[in-house]
Every structure is written in structure tokens, then in C-alpha cells.
Design a protein around this motif. Structure first.
Motif: not given
Length: 258
Positions: A4-5, A29-34
């Protein structure tokens, strides 16, 4: 199967414990970039404009410039998806539900966070249509009532007095006719009774534990069953207090999670 993006997320909350909890949950969460965080409205506006996140966790009740003021200050054409964060504000919750916006009610847990985040994921990369912007404008119009003034108390530090916002207090302990107000690494001693202070505090945000202690709910790290039907309350600072049976009817919803 393609992954997932990545979802670019910004967090704005003036309460450090709540902000840290959000960041901790997001880090799992692997698909999260803070891409950024802020502890007040002006910094939130600046940070959001610079980072252009896909998703924004936005505290409603920030002093000076609240969450709705932040939204009004942003460019609507590039507005991210928003999950509003609020502390026991029934008026705001009803407005979010009517206008179909995600929200987190403090104090929230991992299960509620995951559910709200899942909904945001499904919508994050869809185009923001005119009907969604219309709903946001309607929400901002509906939520025009002024927030109640934040109670303050005169305290002294280094022989100088200043007004301390009571909603920033982590916990309070009384000693006869004196109160010890714990705020971060600072402790302020003032003359007064815990009953008089309790009347000034927002009872949706603070919990009377026993005859001599009050704690801000967001500052509670853990609840443990204790002896004689009482509970041990562990704070973010590591201090442990006793929640006695006499006061268990205050915020009983906290006990349903045990």
C-alpha cells in the motif's frame, strides 16, 4: 501484490501525553510516515503548509488557536483528510458524526485508534470532492460557539507570580490547607483545599481519586486492580496513586476496559 502507498501524517495536539500516544500508535503502522507534529495552532498551520500531509490528526481544544482555527487558516484546495481529536465534547462529537468526519475521543485506546485509521486509509488517496469541502464548511459554521474560558490559578515561581492554566496540571495532591500542583517537572504549592480546586476543574478531563488526589485523565498510564475493590493508578510520570471505592463512580467508563 504491491504494498500500500505510504500515508504521510501530521499530528497536532497541545497535550504532550496524548500526542506521544498518537505517535506511538502510528509508529506501529508500516505504511505510515509521520512528517511532523505540533503542540499549538500556529506551529500546526506552519508545519502542515510545509509538509503537505495526506492525513492530519488535529486536536480541537488547543489554547489560543484551536483546531477549527487551524482549519480556517489552511488552503482548502490542498487540505488533507482530517481526524479530529477531542476530550469529552458531546457538541463536537455530534457535529463530526453529522458531517461524516472521523474523530478520536480522549482517552482513546489502540482499538479505537485502529478503527479510525482504517477508515482514513480508505479515503486518504481519493480526491477531495466538493461535497466533502461543503461538509467541512458546514462543520466550521456549526461549531461557532465560543469555547468556555480556561480556568487559571495564580502561582509563584522564583518569587514571581503568574497565572497557571489548570488544564495543564498533570495531578494534584493536598496537604491540609495546601495543594501541590504537578505540571511536568515543576511543582507549585498554593494555599487552598482540594474541594475548591475540584470545582474549578473540567470534570470531563480530571478524576478525583481519593480524599487528597486529583489526576488529569490523559496523564493516566495504567489502571491495576488492587485490594478491597480499589485500584492502583499509575501515572505517566511513574507515580502510583490509589483510586478508592468512594470515588469509583467518577468516570466508571475507565473501569470497563479492565
Amino acid at each position: 501484490m504491491s504494498s500500500p502507498p505510504t500515508l504521510r501524517v501530521f499530528v497536532a495536539d497541545d497535550e504532550a501525553p496524548a500526542r506521544r500516544k498518537l505517535l506511538r500508535f502510528l509508529a506501529q503502522e508500516r505504511d505510515i510516515n509521520v512528517v511532523g507534529e505540533a503542540g499549538n495552532g500556529p506551529d500546526a498551520v506552519s508545519g502542515i503548509q510545509q509538509t503537505r500531509p495526506d492525513l492530519l490528526f488535529l486536536d480541537v481544544q488547543m489554547p489560543g488557536m484551536d483546531g477549527f482555527d487551524v482549519v480556517r487558516a489552511l488552503d482548502m484546495s490542498v487540505l488533507p483528510r482530517i481526524i479530529f481529536v477531542t476530550a469529552h465534547d458531546e457538541y463536537a462529537i455530534q457535529a463530526f458524526e453529522v458531517h461524516a468526519f472521523g474523530y478520536l475521543l480522549k482517552p482513546f485506546d489502540q482499538e479505537r485508534f485502529s478503527k479510525v485509521l482504517a477508515g482514513a486509509r480508505r479515503q486518504a488517496f481519493k480526491d477531495i470532492k466538493s461535497d466533502m469541502l461543503a461538509e467541512l464548511q458546514a462543520l466550521l459554521t456549526q461549531y461557532q460557539r465560543p469555547l468556555p474560558p480556561q480556568p487559571k490559578l495564580l502561582v509563584e515561581q522564583n518569587e514571581r507570580g503568574f497565572l497557571l492554566a489548570l488544564n495543564t496540571v498533570d495531578w494534584v495532591e493536598s496537604d491540609r490547607n495546601y495543594l501541590m500542583l504537578h505540571v511536568g517537572n515543576q511543582t507549585y504549592e498554593v494555599r487552598g483545599t482540594i474541594e475548591s480546586l475540584e470545582e474549578k476543574l473540567d470534570r470531563d478531563r480530571f478524576l478525583r481519586l481519593n480524599r487528597s488526589c486529583i489526576v488529569r485523565i490523559d496523564f493516566i498510564r495504567e489502571l491495576q486492580k488492587w485490594s478491597h475493590g480499589e485500584y492502583r493508578v499509575v501515572l505517566q510520570s511513574g507515580n502510583a496513586l490509589t483510586w478508592t471505592r468512594r470515588y469509583l463512580d467518577h468516570h466508571p467508563e475507565l473501569l470497563r476496559r479492565l
